[in-house]
Design a protein around this motif. Structure first.
Motif, PDB file in Angstrom:
ATOM      1  N   PRO B 102      -3.512  11.805  55.909  1.00  0.00           N
ATOM      2  CA  PRO B 102      -3.399  10.763  54.875  1.00  0.00           C
ATOM      3  C   PRO B 102      -2.845  11.331  53.570  1.00  0.00           C
ATOM      4  O   PRO B 102      -3.259  12.403  53.132  1.00  0.00           O
ATOM      5  N   VAL B 103      -1.907  10.595  52.998  1.00  0.00           N
ATOM      6  CA  VAL B 103      -1.277  10.982  51.731  1.00  0.00           C
ATOM      7  C   VAL B 103      -1.224   9.734  50.855  1.00  0.00           C
ATOM      8  O   VAL B 103      -0.696   8.704  51.277  1.00  0.00           O
ATOM      9  N   GLU B 118     -12.710  10.739  43.479  1.00  0.00           N
ATOM     10  CA  GLU B 118     -13.568   9.742  44.134  1.00  0.00           C
ATOM     11  C   GLU B 118     -12.932   9.228  45.435  1.00  0.00           C
ATOM     12  O   GLU B 118     -13.640   8.931  46.401  1.00  0.00           O
ATOM     13  N   VAL B 119     -11.617   9.137  45.464  1.00  0.00           N
ATOM     14  CA  VAL B 119     -10.937   8.776  46.722  1.00  0.00           C
ATOM     15  C   VAL B 119     -11.220   9.857  47.777  1.00  0.00           C
ATOM     16  O   VAL B 119     -11.535   9.557  48.929  1.00  0.00           O
ATOM     17  N   GLU B 121     -13.807  11.857  47.831  1.00  0.00           N
ATOM     18  CA  GLU B 121     -15.236  11.707  48.179  1.00  0.00           C
ATOM     19  C   GLU B 121     -15.387  10.649  49.281  1.00  0.00           C
ATOM     20  O   GLU B 121     -16.190  10.809  50.205  1.00  0.00           O
ATOM     21  N   GLY B 122     -14.602   9.575  49.190  1.00  0.00           N
ATOM     22  CA  GLY B 122     -14.644   8.514  50.195  1.00  0.00           C
ATOM     23  C   GLY B 122     -14.163   8.986  51.558  1.00  0.00           C
ATOM     24  O   GLY B 122     -14.786   8.699  52.583  1.00  0.00           O
ATOM     25  N   TYR B 123     -13.058   9.706  51.568  1.00  0.00           N
ATOM     26  CA  TYR B 123     -12.549  10.238  52.850  1.00  0.00           C
ATOM     27  C   TYR B 123     -13.552  11.209  53.475  1.00  0.00           C
ATOM     28  O   TYR B 123     -13.727  11.224  54.689  1.00  0.00           O
ATOM     29  N   ALA B 125     -16.793  11.084  53.046  1.00  0.00           N
ATOM     30  CA  ALA B 125     -17.926  10.266  53.505  1.00  0.00           C
ATOM     31  C   ALA B 125     -17.615   9.597  54.847  1.00  0.00           C
ATOM     32  O   ALA B 125     -18.495   9.396  55.678  1.00  0.00           O
ATOM     33  N   MET B 126     -16.336   9.235  55.058  1.00  0.00           N
ATOM     34  CA  MET B 126     -15.935   8.599  56.322  1.00  0.00           C
ATOM     35  C   MET B 126     -15.717   9.605  57.438  1.00  0.00           C
ATOM     36  O   MET B 126     -15.419   9.222  58.568  1.00  0.00           O
ATOM     37  N   LYS B 128     -13.098  11.321  57.604  1.00  0.00           N
ATOM     38  CA  LYS B 128     -11.662  11.258  57.896  1.00  0.00           C
ATOM     39  C   LYS B 128     -10.927  12.444  57.274  1.00  0.00           C
ATOM     40  O   LYS B 128      -9.712  12.566  57.434  1.00  0.00           O
TER      41      LYS B 128
END
Lengths: 314, 314
Positions: B102-103, B118-119, B121-123, B125-126, B128
């Motif tokens: 992902p980019v 934070e983006v 952190e989301g990846y 958490a998933m 991914k």
């Protein structure tokens, strides 16, 4: 996560192929044969990617079953920013008047719809949000050169707004079953095939053939990936909504997947290439057509390069 | 998650206040009194936000203890894009030659560093991604008007690259203990105080006073929030790294938090306002100074408006 609703906005002015015949000598037949495009919309002089995004949100407000004050995340997506500091996301936050929630605007070119949804997926996974607005908006005519005979006739303007929720809100919601995105900046002429350099010439597409080849490779591949992740095959697919760049690319994707033309959702014929808004506008246009149990694959490809696919189930 | 390393890049050309005295009649004393700025860097004509971001990544490669091929996510951050289709993230992916990850490139103006984290952190958490590059880069002089006596003298260019990992890689890593971001587009003159409209006049700041007031409100508030989330108080803070917009804003933030000047990390004096890159450059400049147990608060504020704070522990 679930897609609760989607709405779109299109500017009023319609530009036909005759306009480009007069301007550049390109015939209607020549344009249709190569791209499938017959018409496109053009924003008025007072409009821009932010104002169109806000209009799409206004339209969304009439359709949703939750109060807008419950929104706790805004993700804007555009490569044709009106303002890169007061971003599309901020323009929408200002409009909906919900303070102190994360607001971010992204670009991965024409694939940004799915990148934005993946950012939302991340916030949901962190429990930092549960009801998110995604706004896709492109003002291509704000950055194009309509006398460019290579790509000037491709571009259209438009916007769409989507409301995603962590939990189901209504029976009509679509479940987001799987999502992949990827950058492919290492492939082909990725870093020069489609560019928008605001300080130079705006949006141009000097290597359309390379875009064609890579789009036709990555979109079917990503579509199969999201199906596989859910234990499904192409036979389970009700509709495919590919990035609206070129009707020939869309047909090629369907052909590679072995799916009939009836399962293709397309608006490029009358909207042109509306960038990262194209698929979201298509979802909005066909929303009432989807039946319980339908599986819809959205697959995107954009300059950079970047790609993705998402599987929705009604 | 952990911050494994950070590196930065600054263009060679140094611009002093005398340049603006000759150009606009602004004295060194006047500029220093109001902003704290004495010098700033300016990109060469062949440089841009993408090339500077790639240079920062090159510098990072010499410092990291993992192989670059393990990177599985790239998040670019800039409001001064060289290209909005082939984005900063794509330019970096092309350089490091890691395919199919992902980019995405984001903007929340000067606060984008923390939105990008934070983006990530989301990846994480998933599940991914687990090893992410964040690149902050600003080419303010590519969009400024240096004859603008209101804000022409504020801007500098620069870039930084950070490597975040889900698990600790080495003893020197910093733990990211807490992070909040927020849009504040409903406050004050949020949608007009600082703008960059590529099709109009570039970056301007017509309402500096409103920026000052809101920056001085939101940054201390966000800093206290991340401390509270970790059961800490200002007394536990070793250093504060506020957005590098104006030395008077930074001092005001320290004053509101009740912290002494020695705990302030600042580079605006010699770099000017380097947008979302400023704090990341500061982290890189002072990396060797941080001792085990140190708590560092990074807090940001940007046009739009947008804000955030992050607590790191060495």
């Amino acid at each position: 996560m679930f897609l609760h609703q989607v709405a779109h906005y299109l500017p009023e002015q319609v530009v036909d192929n005759e306009h480009f015949t007069k301007l550049n000598g390109l015939s209607d037949e020549w344009i249709v044969q190569r791209t499938g495009i017959q018409l496109r919309r053009k924003a008025a002089s007072a409009e821009n990617s932010h104002s169109m995004g806000v209009e799409a949100v206004k339209s969304l407000l009439d359709k949703i079953q939750i109060d807008i004050s419950e929104i706790d995340l805004i993700v804007g997506a555009t490569y044709t920013a009106y303002d890169t500091i007061v971003t599309l996301g901020h323009a929408v936050q200002h409009f909906i008047e919900v303070a102190d929630i994360p607001v971010v605007t992204i670009s991965s070119a024409c694939s940004s719809l799915l990148n934005a949804v993946e950012v939302v997926e991340g916030y949901f996974a962190m429990n930092k949000a549960s009801k998110a607005l995604v706004i896709t908006s492109e003002h291509n005519t704000g950055y194009y050169n309509e006398t460019d005979t290579v790509s000037g006739h491709l571009w259209g303007d438009g916007a769409a707004a989507l409301l995603f929720t962590k939990e189901r809100v209504s029976d009509g919601d679509m479940e987001m079953r799987s999502l992949v995105t990827g950058g492919a900046a290492t492939s082909g002429k990725a870093t020069e095939a489609v560019v928008l350099r605001p300080n130079e010439r705006g949006v141009i597409m000097p290597f359309g053939r390379d875009v064609f080849i890579n789009a036709c490779t990555y979109m079917p591949k990503a579509s199969l990936t999201v199906l596989e992740k859910c234990g499904l095959t192409v036979e389970d697919v009700s509709y495919v909504l590919p990035h609206q760049a070129n009707l020939r690319i869309s047909m090629n994707v369907m052909n590679t997947l072995g799916l009939p033309e009836e399962k293709l959702i397309s608006n490029i014929q009358y909207l042109g290439n509306t960038g990262c808004a194209g698929c979201a506008i298509g979802l909005s246009e066909h929303w009432s057509r989807f039946q319980p149990g339908d599986h819809i694959v959205i697959t995107v490809f954009g300059g950079g390069y970047s790609y993705g696919a998402m599987l929705l189930r009604k």
